[in-house]
Write an enzyme that holds these catalytic residues in place. Sequence first.
Site, PDB file in Angstrom:
ATOM      1  N   GLU A  65      -9.278   1.338  11.441  1.00  0.00           N
ATOM      2  CA  GLU A  65      -8.907   2.753  11.650  1.00  0.00           C
ATOM      3  C   GLU A  65     -10.035   3.514  12.342  1.00  0.00           C
ATOM      4  O   GLU A  65      -9.807   4.503  13.017  1.00  0.00           O
ATOM      5  CB  GLU A  65      -8.577   3.420  10.305  1.00  0.00           C
ATOM      6  CG  GLU A  65      -7.303   2.881   9.664  1.00  0.00           C
ATOM      7  CD  GLU A  65      -6.088   3.773   9.862  1.00  0.00           C
ATOM      8  OE1 GLU A  65      -6.249   4.984   9.986  1.00  0.00           O
ATOM      9  OE2 GLU A  65      -4.963   3.231   9.897  1.00  0.00           O
ATOM     10  N   CYS A  85       4.851  -1.591   6.944  1.00  0.00           N
ATOM     11  CA  CYS A  85       3.617  -1.538   6.169  1.00  0.00           C
ATOM     12  C   CYS A  85       3.809  -2.494   4.997  1.00  0.00           C
ATOM     13  O   CYS A  85       4.766  -2.357   4.226  1.00  0.00           O
ATOM     14  CB  CYS A  85       3.397  -0.112   5.663  1.00  0.00           C
ATOM     15  SG  CYS A  85       2.031   0.047   4.493  1.00  0.00           S
ATOM     16  N   ASN A  86       2.917  -3.464   4.893  1.00  0.00           N
ATOM     17  CA  ASN A  86       3.056  -4.450   3.811  1.00  0.00           C
ATOM     18  C   ASN A  86       2.868  -3.817   2.444  1.00  0.00           C
ATOM     19  O   ASN A  86       3.542  -4.166   1.486  1.00  0.00           O
ATOM     20  CB  ASN A  86       2.033  -5.564   3.989  1.00  0.00           C
ATOM     21  CG  ASN A  86       2.369  -6.432   5.165  1.00  0.00           C
ATOM     22  OD1 ASN A  86       3.058  -7.424   5.022  1.00  0.00           O
ATOM     23  ND2 ASN A  86       1.914  -6.056   6.347  1.00  0.00           N
ATOM     24  N   THR A  87       1.914  -2.885   2.363  1.00  0.00           N
ATOM     25  CA  THR A  87       1.624  -2.282   1.066  1.00  0.00           C
ATOM     26  C   THR A  87       2.849  -1.512   0.567  1.00  0.00           C
ATOM     27  O   THR A  87       3.233  -1.620  -0.594  1.00  0.00           O
ATOM     28  CB  THR A  87       0.395  -1.350   1.185  1.00  0.00           C
ATOM     29  OG1 THR A  87      -0.644  -2.071   1.858  1.00  0.00           O
ATOM     30  CG2 THR A  87      -0.091  -0.923  -0.172  1.00  0.00           C
ATOM     31  N   TYR A 118      -3.170   3.249   2.146  1.00  0.00           N
ATOM     32  CA  TYR A 118      -2.320   3.032   0.981  1.00  0.00           C
ATOM     33  C   TYR A 118      -2.812   1.818   0.173  1.00  0.00           C
ATOM     34  O   TYR A 118      -2.531   1.710  -1.008  1.00  0.00           O
ATOM     35  CB  TYR A 118      -0.877   2.730   1.426  1.00  0.00           C
ATOM     36  CG  TYR A 118      -0.040   3.931   1.801  1.00  0.00           C
ATOM     37  CD1 TYR A 118      -0.604   5.175   2.102  1.00  0.00           C
ATOM     38  CD2 TYR A 118       1.345   3.819   1.854  1.00  0.00           C
ATOM     39  CE1 TYR A 118       0.194   6.257   2.447  1.00  0.00           C
ATOM     40  CE2 TYR A 118       2.150   4.902   2.192  1.00  0.00           C
ATOM     41  CZ  TYR A 118       1.576   6.112   2.493  1.00  0.00           C
ATOM     42  OH  TYR A 118       2.370   7.185   2.833  1.00  0.00           O
ATOM     43  N   GLY A 119      -3.511   0.928   0.882  1.00  0.00           N
ATOM     44  CA  GLY A 119      -3.838  -0.382   0.298  1.00  0.00           C
ATOM     45  C   GLY A 119      -4.675  -0.342  -0.958  1.00  0.00           C
ATOM     46  O   GLY A 119      -4.680  -1.301  -1.736  1.00  0.00           O
ATOM     47  N   CYS A 145      -1.068  -7.651   6.720  1.00  0.00           N
ATOM     48  CA  CYS A 145      -1.274  -6.198   6.836  1.00  0.00           C
ATOM     49  C   CYS A 145      -1.071  -5.894   8.309  1.00  0.00           C
ATOM     50  O   CYS A 145      -1.614  -6.597   9.177  1.00  0.00           O
ATOM     51  CB  CYS A 145      -2.692  -5.824   6.397  1.00  0.00           C
ATOM     52  SG  CYS A 145      -3.135  -4.118   6.826  1.00  0.00           S
ATOM     53  N   THR A 146      -0.300  -4.866   8.591  1.00  0.00           N
ATOM     54  CA  THR A 146       0.069  -4.612   9.985  1.00  0.00           C
ATOM     55  C   THR A 146      -1.125  -4.158  10.838  1.00  0.00           C
ATOM     56  O   THR A 146      -1.030  -4.146  12.063  1.00  0.00           O
ATOM     57  CB  THR A 146       1.206  -3.571  10.057  1.00  0.00           C
ATOM     58  OG1 THR A 146       0.828  -2.404   9.299  1.00  0.00           O
ATOM     59  CG2 THR A 146       2.482  -4.129   9.476  1.00  0.00           C
ATOM     60  N   HIS A 147      -2.222  -3.812  10.200  1.00  0.00           N
ATOM     61  CA  HIS A 147      -3.433  -3.478  10.958  1.00  0.00           C
ATOM     62  C   HIS A 147      -4.156  -4.727  11.493  1.00  0.00           C
ATOM     63  O   HIS A 147      -4.878  -4.657  12.487  1.00  0.00           O
ATOM     64  CB  HIS A 147      -4.448  -2.745  10.074  1.00  0.00           C
ATOM     65  CG  HIS A 147      -4.133  -1.307   9.829  1.00  0.00           C
ATOM     66  ND1 HIS A 147      -3.043  -0.890   9.109  1.00  0.00           N
ATOM     67  CD2 HIS A 147      -4.794  -0.177  10.200  1.00  0.00           C
ATOM     68  CE1 HIS A 147      -3.045   0.430   9.037  1.00  0.00           C
ATOM     69  NE2 HIS A 147      -4.096   0.893   9.694  1.00  0.00           N
ATOM     70  N   ASP A 191       4.719   3.702   8.672  1.00  0.00           N
ATOM     71  CA  ASP A 191       3.496   3.048   8.175  1.00  0.00           C
ATOM     72  C   ASP A 191       2.573   4.119   7.594  1.00  0.00           C
ATOM     73  O   ASP A 191       2.726   5.316   7.890  1.00  0.00           O
ATOM     74  CB  ASP A 191       2.778   2.301   9.310  1.00  0.00           C
ATOM     75  CG  ASP A 191       1.515   1.589   8.812  1.00  0.00           C
ATOM     76  OD1 ASP A 191       1.607   0.836   7.820  1.00  0.00           O
ATOM     77  OD2 ASP A 191       0.433   1.793   9.394  1.00  0.00           O
ATOM     78  N   SER A 192       1.589   3.668   6.836  1.00  0.00           N
ATOM     79  CA  SER A 192       0.604   4.594   6.284  1.00  0.00           C
ATOM     80  C   SER A 192      -0.238   5.225   7.399  1.00  0.00           C
ATOM     81  O   SER A 192      -0.909   6.227   7.157  1.00  0.00           O
ATOM     82  CB  SER A 192      -0.307   3.848   5.316  1.00  0.00           C
ATOM     83  OG  SER A 192      -0.975   2.808   6.006  1.00  0.00           O
TER      84      SER A 192
HETATM   85  N1  DGL Z   1      -0.861  -1.254   7.359  1.00  0.00           N
HETATM   86  C1  DGL Z   1      -0.740  -1.338   5.930  1.00  0.00           C
HETATM   87  C2  DGL Z   1      -0.184  -2.671   5.506  1.00  0.00           C
HETATM   88  O1  DGL Z   1       0.483  -3.350   6.281  1.00  0.00           O
HETATM   89  C3  DGL Z   1      -1.993  -1.077   5.148  1.00  0.00           C
HETATM   90  C4  DGL Z   1      -2.866   0.021   5.562  1.00  0.00           C
HETATM   91  C5  DGL Z   1      -3.334   0.878   4.412  1.00  0.00           C
HETATM   92  O2  DGL Z   1      -4.075   0.404   3.545  1.00  0.00           O
HETATM   93  O3  DGL Z   1      -2.900   2.004   4.406  1.00  0.00           O
HETATM   94  O4  DGL Z   1      -0.365  -3.065   4.378  1.00  0.00           O
END
Ligand code: DGL
Length: 274
Positions: free
Chosen positions: A159, A74-76, A43-44, A193-195, A11-12
């Site tokens: 975060e 990570c979805n992004t 990353y988003g 988004c995994t967050h 993940d990011s």
């Molecule tokens: N956790 C990442 C996701 O699932 C996004 C976090 C980021 O923006 O880095 O998209």
Amino acid sequence: MRESGPIGVFDSGYGGLTVFREIAARVPEYDFLYLGDNARTPYGTRSFEAVYLYTRDAVRWLFDRGCRLAVLACNTASAKALRTIQQKDLPVLAPERRVLGVIRPVTERLGGLSRSGHVGLFATTGTVRSESYPIEIHKFFPDLVVVSEACPLWVPLIENGELDGPGTEHFVRRHVDCLLARDPEIDTIILGCTHYPLLSDVIARFLPPGIQLVSQGPIVAESLADYLLRHPEIDALCRRGGGRDFFTTDDPEDFDRRAAHFYGGPVCSEKTDF
Ligand code: DGL
């Protein structure tokens, strides 16, 4: 015979830990290597090119450490880099290795979840712009209406440990209201988004009754267990031993302190560069 290795999870930053904890609970017998690119998160909000290059670096790093199978938790990264990595890089880099994402497992299972046929998506700007969710969902369920809402401030809030309180409520409510104003028939919302599972209590506070939130962790874990059953040749290359190793591209002490919220237990990481 080829040597087996751990299953890589990337993940990011911290978000992938919400998926990893479910994977580790579902198939605890395997060795796992978690990599968080905290130095370059988020990353988003980054371009396709940047997310692709960062993710490719991460996959190479996992492969160098012996992983034969890697999950982009990570979805992004799944939205912006997975397809190119699978189609362009893997055949050259490592034709016998596999990289999986987190979008497809969720979209495959969506039809059984929504009764109204209207589904909402909360995700990063990058995931929303990629249109990966509507594209994947319509492959399985062409009639589902999908409405997406980008929530660019949610990852920085999470975060930074701002998981509740008036400031967080303000930014959560704003996006919940925007999404539902655009389609009041939505009865199912994907946390894309995994967050975001860390905000699910606050999000639920502002939802009218009858709307369900879908978190990816358990779905991705089930899908991985199924994948390993259906692909014995890959399964044979995934080492069993119950080990969990964590790496971050930023400060490990910082990582361990915050990661515990996402992982639901203590984490002891090492610093790496790639
Ligand atoms: N956790 C990442 C996701 O699932 C996004 C976090 C980021 O923006 O880095 O998209």
